[in-house]
Design a protein around this motif. Structure first.
Motif, PDB file in Angstrom:
ATOM      1  N   SER A 182       4.173   9.489  14.794  1.00  0.00           N
ATOM      2  CA  SER A 182       4.685   9.916  13.487  1.00  0.00           C
ATOM      3  C   SER A 182       5.436   8.782  12.792  1.00  0.00           C
ATOM      4  CB  SER A 182       5.617  11.122  13.668  1.00  0.00           C
ATOM      5  OG  SER A 182       4.918  12.208  14.249  1.00  0.00           O
ATOM      6  N   SER A 183       6.206   8.009  13.590  1.00  0.00           N
ATOM      7  CA  SER A 183       6.962   6.887  13.002  1.00  0.00           C
ATOM      8  C   SER A 183       6.036   5.847  12.398  1.00  0.00           C
ATOM      9  CB  SER A 183       7.859   6.255  14.068  1.00  0.00           C
ATOM     10  OG  SER A 183       8.789   7.204  14.569  1.00  0.00           O
ATOM     11  N   TRP A 184       5.038   5.433  13.173  1.00  0.00           N
ATOM     12  CA  TRP A 184       4.097   4.423  12.658  1.00  0.00           C
ATOM     13  C   TRP A 184       3.282   4.961  11.485  1.00  0.00           C
ATOM     14  CZ3 TRP A 184       4.932  -0.352  13.380  1.00  0.00           C
ATOM     15  CH2 TRP A 184       5.504  -0.828  14.562  1.00  0.00           C
ATOM     16  N   ALA A 185       3.001   6.212  11.531  1.00  0.00           N
ATOM     17  CA  ALA A 185       2.265   6.807  10.401  1.00  0.00           C
ATOM     18  C   ALA A 185       3.104   6.759   9.136  1.00  0.00           C
ATOM     19  CB  ALA A 185       1.876   8.247  10.735  1.00  0.00           C
ATOM     20  N   ALA A 186       4.428   7.058   9.296  1.00  0.00           N
ATOM     21  CA  ALA A 186       5.311   7.006   8.135  1.00  0.00           C
ATOM     22  C   ALA A 186       5.477   5.578   7.631  1.00  0.00           C
ATOM     23  CB  ALA A 186       6.671   7.606   8.509  1.00  0.00           C
ATOM     24  N   ILE A 187       5.601   4.637   8.592  1.00  0.00           N
ATOM     25  CA  ILE A 187       5.752   3.210   8.203  1.00  0.00           C
ATOM     26  C   ILE A 187       4.530   2.738   7.410  1.00  0.00           C
ATOM     27  CG2 ILE A 187       5.900   0.856   9.094  1.00  0.00           C
ATOM     28  CD1 ILE A 187       7.603   2.043  11.400  1.00  0.00           C
ATOM     29  N   LEU A 188       3.362   3.086   7.895  1.00  0.00           N
ATOM     30  CA  LEU A 188       2.132   2.644   7.246  1.00  0.00           C
ATOM     31  C   LEU A 188       1.859   3.409   5.947  1.00  0.00           C
ATOM     32  CD1 LEU A 188      -0.184   2.250  10.375  1.00  0.00           C
ATOM     33  CD2 LEU A 188       0.922   0.434   9.055  1.00  0.00           C
ATOM     34  N   PHE A 189       2.487   4.585   5.850  1.00  0.00           N
ATOM     35  CA  PHE A 189       2.225   5.397   4.673  1.00  0.00           C
ATOM     36  C   PHE A 189       2.773   4.758   3.382  1.00  0.00           C
ATOM     37  CE2 PHE A 189       3.797   8.651   1.713  1.00  0.00           C
ATOM     38  CZ  PHE A 189       2.604   9.247   1.361  1.00  0.00           C
ATOM     39  N   ALA A 190       3.990   4.180   3.468  1.00  0.00           N
ATOM     40  CA  ALA A 190       4.610   3.594   2.251  1.00  0.00           C
ATOM     41  C   ALA A 190       3.774   2.454   1.669  1.00  0.00           C
ATOM     42  CB  ALA A 190       6.027   3.138   2.573  1.00  0.00           C
ATOM     43  N   PRO A 191       3.368   1.422   2.466  1.00  0.00           N
ATOM     44  CA  PRO A 191       2.516   0.366   1.897  1.00  0.00           C
ATOM     45  C   PRO A 191       1.196   0.907   1.372  1.00  0.00           C
ATOM     46  CG  PRO A 191       3.460  -0.343   3.971  1.00  0.00           C
ATOM     47  CD  PRO A 191       3.761   1.094   3.836  1.00  0.00           C
ATOM     48  N   ALA A 192       0.649   1.895   2.142  1.00  0.00           N
ATOM     49  CA  ALA A 192      -0.641   2.458   1.718  1.00  0.00           C
ATOM     50  C   ALA A 192      -0.510   3.145   0.373  1.00  0.00           C
ATOM     51  CB  ALA A 192      -1.157   3.432   2.780  1.00  0.00           C
ATOM     52  N   LEU A 193       0.648   3.835   0.192  1.00  0.00           N
ATOM     53  CA  LEU A 193       0.866   4.526  -1.068  1.00  0.00           C
ATOM     54  C   LEU A 193       0.940   3.527  -2.236  1.00  0.00           C
ATOM     55  CD1 LEU A 193       1.512   7.140  -2.625  1.00  0.00           C
ATOM     56  CD2 LEU A 193       3.942   6.736  -2.078  1.00  0.00           C
ATOM     57  N   ILE A 194       1.720   2.432  -1.992  1.00  0.00           N
ATOM     58  CA  ILE A 194       1.851   1.424  -3.056  1.00  0.00           C
ATOM     59  C   ILE A 194       0.501   0.789  -3.355  1.00  0.00           C
ATOM     60  CG2 ILE A 194       2.935  -0.762  -3.703  1.00  0.00           C
ATOM     61  CD1 ILE A 194       5.318   0.114  -1.954  1.00  0.00           C
ATOM     62  N   GLY A 195      -0.193   0.409  -2.264  1.00  0.00           N
ATOM     63  CA  GLY A 195      -1.498  -0.224  -2.444  1.00  0.00           C
ATOM     64  C   GLY A 195      -2.482   0.687  -3.130  1.00  0.00           C
ATOM     65  N   THR A 196      -2.402   1.985  -2.808  1.00  0.00           N
ATOM     66  CA  THR A 196      -3.327   2.941  -3.427  1.00  0.00           C
ATOM     67  C   THR A 196      -3.088   3.043  -4.929  1.00  0.00           C
ATOM     68  OG1 THR A 196      -3.395   4.206  -1.383  1.00  0.00           O
ATOM     69  CG2 THR A 196      -4.114   5.331  -3.384  1.00  0.00           C
ATOM     70  N   ILE A 197      -1.785   3.084  -5.304  1.00  0.00           N
ATOM     71  CA  ILE A 197      -1.456   3.188  -6.723  1.00  0.00           C
ATOM     72  C   ILE A 197      -1.964   1.964  -7.489  1.00  0.00           C
ATOM     73  CG2 ILE A 197       0.440   3.243  -8.397  1.00  0.00           C
ATOM     74  CD1 ILE A 197       1.992   4.910  -6.330  1.00  0.00           C
ATOM     75  N   TYR A 198      -1.677   0.777  -6.916  1.00  0.00           N
ATOM     76  CA  TYR A 198      -2.101  -0.454  -7.610  1.00  0.00           C
ATOM     77  C   TYR A 198      -3.602  -0.686  -7.490  1.00  0.00           C
ATOM     78  CZ  TYR A 198       2.525  -2.049  -8.910  1.00  0.00           C
ATOM     79  OH  TYR A 198       3.756  -2.149  -9.494  1.00  0.00           O
ATOM     80  N   GLY A 199      -4.258   0.013  -6.654  1.00  0.00           N
ATOM     81  CA  GLY A 199      -5.707  -0.166  -6.544  1.00  0.00           C
ATOM     82  C   GLY A 199      -6.491   0.677  -7.515  1.00  0.00           C
ATOM     83  N   MET A 200      -5.780   1.491  -8.311  1.00  0.00           N
ATOM     84  CA  MET A 200      -6.461   2.332  -9.287  1.00  0.00           C
ATOM     85  C   MET A 200      -6.904   1.467 -10.488  1.00  0.00           C
ATOM     86  SD  MET A 200      -4.059   5.706  -9.339  1.00  0.00           S
ATOM     87  CE  MET A 200      -3.783   6.627  -7.843  1.00  0.00           C
ATOM     88  N   ASN A 201      -8.079   1.634 -10.948  1.00  0.00           N
ATOM     89  CA  ASN A 201      -8.643   0.833 -12.049  1.00  0.00           C
ATOM     90  C   ASN A 201      -8.352   1.472 -13.400  1.00  0.00           C
ATOM     91  OD1 ASN A 201      -9.799  -1.084 -10.300  1.00  0.00           O
ATOM     92  ND2 ASN A 201     -11.529   0.303  -9.912  1.00  0.00           N
TER      93      ASN A 201
END
Length: 352
Positions: free
Chosen positions: A296-315
């Motif tokens: 759960s900890s690693w999932a939460a850690i990876l979730f924040a960068p993924a969220l940012i990257g996902t937002i900026y990856g929108m065209n």
């Protein structure tokens, strides 16, 4: 009518069969022999009539009338008062049935008072009448014959008790749940039998001690010794039966305690095994919980960068800082910082 059998004896032979007590007294005075009066549960008037005729002591008469006396021998002047407790064993019920006979012996008379069917004094009378040479020895011969009948009657009781005790010893180690109840019941019968038989020895010894003083025939003294020889083993066996049954109770108690201890030990071992199994399950659950925390900890850690990257990856055409030269490095920095902060938080809480 309480008068069961009534006879006048002269020189060992029966010479009269009076139908009433008054006739008995009259014939006895005329023939100067011995009267043997047999009574069965007499009332007060009948017993008082006999007491008046033969000068019986009031205390002895009271005992004979009320019954329920212990075995004993008492002397009142020339009159001897004897109480005997005959017995018979009822094997089907494993109980000892006791009778009671009171005997008054005096110069020229024998009075027997029974409060139960046992003993069968008719057989004693027939045996004596068939041996005039013994009956002519007087009232003491009648007392000897009754004592002999009572003591001989104890032998089947001893055999019955001994057989049941042997069965109990076999039951004792056979895990029979009802054996304790049987031991208690048989012990009660043995104690009652012991109370009935134990005084016989002292009674016979007292009769022997007074034989010379009261001029008892030598042959009759030998017969009394023979009765004593038969009585002693009975008394000793009764004492040994009580000892065996009391020991059987002790052994039974020990076996029950041991069985309970074994059951408690088995329950304790089962409880320990169950506790060990619970401990292992708890350890497994804890280990799984730790793994879940890490995941759960690693999932939460990876979730924040993924969220940012996902937002900026929108065209999208219009997007904040899309044309800003520092936007890309700042996005990467935000991913790193958010992941690092989460890692520190989880690390401090012990999840990582």
């Amino acid at each position: 009518m309480a008068l069961v059998d009534n006879g006048i004896y002269v020189k060992g032979h029966r010479t009269g069969n009076p139908a009433t007590l008054d006739e008995t007294y009259e014939l006895l005075r005329q023939r100067d022999g011995m009267a043997w009066i047999g009574l069965y549960r007499p009332d007060a008037s009948e017993l008082q009539s006999v007491a008046k005729e033969f000068s019986l002591h009031p205390l002895a008469v009271e005992d004979a009338l009320t019954g329920h006396q212990r075995a004993k021998i008492e002397r009142y002047g020339d009159t001897l008062f004897v109480v005997l407790r005959p017995a018979r064993y009822i094997d089907t019920e494993e109980v000892v049935e006791f009778g009671e006979v009171h005997i008054f012996i005096g110069p020229g008379f024998v009075v027997t008072v029974r409060h139960a069917e046992n003993p069968n004094l008719a057989s004693v009378r027939r045996r004596l009448e068939a041996s005039p040479e013994l009956l002519c020895l007087g009232p003491e011969a009648v007392l000897y014959a009754i004592l002999d009948e009572v003591v001989d009657g104890y032998a089947p009781v001893v055999a019955g008790l001994e057989n049941d005790i042997d069965e109990i010893q076999d039951q004792l180690f056979g895990s029979d749940p009802h054996v304790s109840q049987r031991i208690f019941q048989l012990l009660r019968e043995v104690i009652s039998f012991q109370r009935a038989t134990a005084p016989i020895r002292a009674m016979l010894e007292a009769l022997q001690a007074g034989a010379d003083k009261y001029h008892v025939d030598l042959e009759l003294q030998r017969s009394l010794r023979d009765v004593l020889d038969h009585a002693i083993p009975v008394i000793e066996r009764a004492a040994s039966f009580r000892f065996l049954l009391e020991n059987a109770l002790t052994v039974h108690s020990t076996l029950v305690t041991q069985q309970q201890n074994d059951e408690m030990r088995s329950l304790s071992e089962a409880s320990l095994a169950q506790n060990e199994e619970t401990r292992k399950l708890s350890e497994t659950a804890l280990a799984q919980n730790e793994e879940v925390k890490k995941i759960s900890s690693w999932a939460a850690i990876l979730f924040a960068p993924a969220l940012i990257g996902t937002i900026y990856g929108m065209n999208f055409t219009y997007m904040p800082e899309l044309d800003w030269p520092l936007g890309y490095p700042l996005a990467l920095a935000a991913m790193f910082v958010s992941g690092f902060i989460l890692w520190r938080v989880f690390k401090r809480r012990g999840w990582l």
